[in-house]
Design a protein around this motif. Structure first.
Motif, short mmCIF file in Angstrom:
data_model
loop_
_atom_site.label_atom_id
_atom_site.label_comp_id
_atom_site.label_asym_id
_atom_site.label_seq_id
_atom_site.Cartn_x
_atom_site.Cartn_y
_atom_site.Cartn_z
N VAL A 7 0.85 -1.19 0.00
CA VAL A 7 0.00 0.00 0.00
C VAL A 7 0.89 1.24 0.00
N GLY A 8 0.54 2.24 -0.83
CA GLY A 8 1.29 3.49 -0.86
C GLY A 8 2.49 3.43 -1.79
N TYR A 9 3.30 4.49 -1.75
CA TYR A 9 4.49 4.61 -2.59
C TYR A 9 5.69 4.16 -1.78
N ALA A 23 9.66 3.18 4.31
CA ALA A 23 9.34 4.60 4.25
C ALA A 23 8.35 4.77 3.11
N GLU A 24 7.16 5.27 3.42
CA GLU A 24 6.09 5.31 2.42
C GLU A 24 5.57 6.73 2.20
N PRO A 50 6.81 13.95 4.64
CA PRO A 50 6.87 12.57 4.15
C PRO A 50 8.17 11.87 4.54
N ALA A 51 8.07 10.58 4.84
CA ALA A 51 9.24 9.74 5.13
C ALA A 51 9.80 9.22 3.82
N ARG A 52 11.09 9.46 3.56
CA ARG A 52 11.64 9.15 2.25
C ARG A 52 12.82 8.19 2.27
N ALA A 240 13.49 -1.05 -3.24
CA ALA A 240 12.25 -0.28 -3.22
C ALA A 240 12.12 0.39 -4.59
N ASP A 241 11.11 -0.04 -5.37
CA ASP A 241 11.00 0.34 -6.78
C ASP A 241 9.83 1.28 -7.03
N GLY A 242 9.54 2.20 -6.07
CA GLY A 242 8.45 3.15 -6.28
C GLY A 242 7.13 2.44 -6.48
N PHE A 243 6.37 2.85 -7.49
CA PHE A 243 5.10 2.20 -7.79
C PHE A 243 5.29 0.78 -8.33
N GLY A 244 6.53 0.41 -8.61
CA GLY A 244 6.83 -0.96 -9.02
C GLY A 244 6.86 -1.92 -7.84
#
Length: 252
Positions: A7-9, A23-24, A50-52, A240-244
């Motif tokens: 869920v989320g980015y 981190a989302e 935002p947590a990055r 961590a591949d973003g929306f992937g």
């Protein structure tokens, strides 16, 4: 490759005490079970914060919040088995960090931050929060497309497609050739592998740095999303591949 949506980015992911920490972005920092990704807890730094990025520093986790601030959290379990997350100290504003922010690996026991100007800065973290360390790194690099990461007490630096290994915080180094590698992106060390993520080109490169002064190219490939961060989890490189979503590479 093994992929799984969450869920989320998905901006960043690390393993910590048999937990998966993500981190989302505006959804804060999430704590998941490592087997079925059940959510145990979630922590927010506040509105529009935002947590990055996440970096494990001993018993603490340092978090890049927004594009300029760094904070620290502590994760523990209560007597009844619940996962608890709390902040440690105040957020520190350390300058513009953008996408080449905190080094995944440490310089000694210190966090390495790489802002867009002024060169790398080191921080120690304790129960009172982040405190800048007195080290003089004597480096000025622009990490907008390149980056740096701590490794074996030294620093690996990528700049303009070149690889450098700086043994101490006092001096520079000559570029070292890595045949077949482009070396354009953000560097992470996962055990003895250097993982270079290019979020614009959507590419990943893996380089053997068991001997950091003699790096050897292993492989490169494209991913579906925008690769943000990488970590070694149970003998695999997890990206961590973003929306992937999450990408597992069985490399060890």
């Amino acid at each position: 490759l093994n992929k799984r949506k969450i869920v989320g980015y998905c901006c960043d992911v690390i393993a910590y005490n048999n937990l998966i920490i993500c981190a989302e972005g505006s959804n804060g920092v999430a704590v998941y079970a490592p087997d079925d990704m059940r959510e145990f807890a979630r922590f927010y730094f506040g509105t529009a914060k935002p947590a990055r990025e996440l970096v494990c520093c001993g018993e603490y986790i340092c978090v890049l919040v927004g594009s300029k601030s760094v904070g620290a959290i502590k994760i523990c379990k209560s007597d009844d088995g619940k996962v608890l997350v709390g902040s440690v100290g105040e957020l520190r504003d350390i300058g513009m960090l953008y996408y080449r922010h905190l080094s995944r690996t440490l310089v000694g026991d210190k966090l390495l931050a790489v802002p867009l100007s002024g060169g790398p800065r080191t921080f120690a973290v304790s129960e009172s929060g982040l405190k800048e360390a007195p080290d003089n790194l004597n480096l000025t690099i622009c990490p907008f497309e390149d980056g740096a990461c701590g490794y074996r007490g030294g620093i690996i630096v990528l700049r303009n497609g070149n690889y450098y290994f700086i043994k101490s915080t006092a001096g520079g180094a000559d570029p070292i050739a890595v045949d077949c590698a482009r070396l354009k992106g953000s560097p992470f060390v996962c055990r003895d592998k250097l993982v270079v993520l290019n979020r614009v080109g959507r590419t990943v490169e893996i380089i053997d740095v068991e001997n950091p002064e003699k790096p050897k190219f292993i492989r490169g490939f494209k991913v579906d999303g925008h690769p943000e961060f990488a970590a070694e989890v149970n003998g695999k490189i997890l990206i961590a591949d973003g929306f992937g979503g999450l990408v597992n590479i069985f490399i060890f």
